[in-house]
Design an enzyme around this catalytic site. Structure first.
Site, PDB file in Angstrom:
ATOM      1  N   ASP A  53      -2.634   0.603   6.806  1.00 59.27           N
ATOM      2  CA  ASP A  53      -1.837   0.428   5.587  1.00 59.27           C
ATOM      3  C   ASP A  53      -1.416  -1.031   5.413  1.00 59.27           C
ATOM      4  OD1 ASP A  53      -1.774   3.250   4.887  1.00 59.27           O
ATOM      5  OD2 ASP A  53      -0.440   3.493   6.594  1.00 59.27           O
ATOM      6  N   GLU A 102      -1.974  -1.055  -5.598  1.00 53.24           N
ATOM      7  CA  GLU A 102      -3.229  -0.431  -6.013  1.00 53.24           C
ATOM      8  C   GLU A 102      -2.986   0.343  -7.299  1.00 53.24           C
ATOM      9  OE1 GLU A 102      -5.782   0.645  -2.016  1.00 53.24           O
ATOM     10  OE2 GLU A 102      -4.677   2.231  -2.994  1.00 53.24           O
ATOM     11  N   ASP A 133       0.871  -1.174   0.000  1.00 55.10           N
ATOM     12  CA  ASP A 133       0.000   0.000   0.000  1.00 55.10           C
ATOM     13  C   ASP A 133       0.909   1.224   0.000  1.00 55.10           C
ATOM     14  OD1 ASP A 133      -2.353   1.531   0.139  1.00 55.10           O
ATOM     15  OD2 ASP A 133      -2.221   1.641   2.315  1.00 55.10           O
TER      16      ASP A 133
END
Length: 170
Positions: A145, A70, A9
């Site tokens: 996270d 992501e 992340d």
């Protein structure tokens, strides 16, 4: 034979990472996890250098089969989007220099894989990932996270299994 998948992340101050072990295609277990904390006092270039160095070290030590990030999304603040994009670039470079394939999923896809709904809150992701992987430490407030990184890795494991199953049915 177990495969390691590393979810990351990205962030410009905190970057969560998590490695899962996938055994016999169906069994997912937590392997290791943590955060790269970047000092706000450092110039941005030095933060990216630290991020690159620390993630590269983890990649060398763990040798994951895949890295999962992501996809880029647009923040309300264009500067935040640009800075996050540069952090993602650093992570892409770290993985590619070690010949680790990188896969990218939209945040709502990872949330759906972990929680069952794409619009889940960070707290819902944290709770579900903690329960599924039996990692109570994830429930600490500052571990969002890491939970997101686990969700990304789990998303990839589930989608890879789905793709394998589709191939056997055709």
């Amino acid at each position: 034979m177990a495969d390691l998948i590393m979810g990351i992340d990205p962030g410009t101050l905190v970057c969560g990472y998590a490695l899962i072990k996938v055994e016999n295609r169906y069994h997912i277990h937590p392997h290791s996890f943590g955060k790269v904390k970047l000092s706000q006092k450092l110039a941005l270039a030095h933060r990216y250098k630290q991020l690159f160095t620390e993630i590269s070290t983890i990649l060398q030590q763990e040798s994951p089969k895949a890295v999962v990030l992501e996809t880029q999304y647009v923040h309300k603040n264009p500067q935040s989007t640009i800075k996050l994009g540069m952090a993602r670039g650093v992570l892409l470079l770290a993985a590619s220099l070690q010949d680790v394939p990188v896969f990218e999923y939209a945040p709502n896809t990872a949330k759906k894989a972990a929680v069952g709904k794409g619009n889940a809150s960070k707290k819902q992701v944290q709770l579900m990932v903690s329960k599924l992987l039996r990692v109570p430490d994830l429930l600490a407030e500052d571990n969002e996270d890491i939970a997101d990184a686990f969700a990304l890795a789990m998303c990839h494991a589930h989608l890879a299994l789905y793709q394998d199953l589709k191939k056997t049915l055709v």
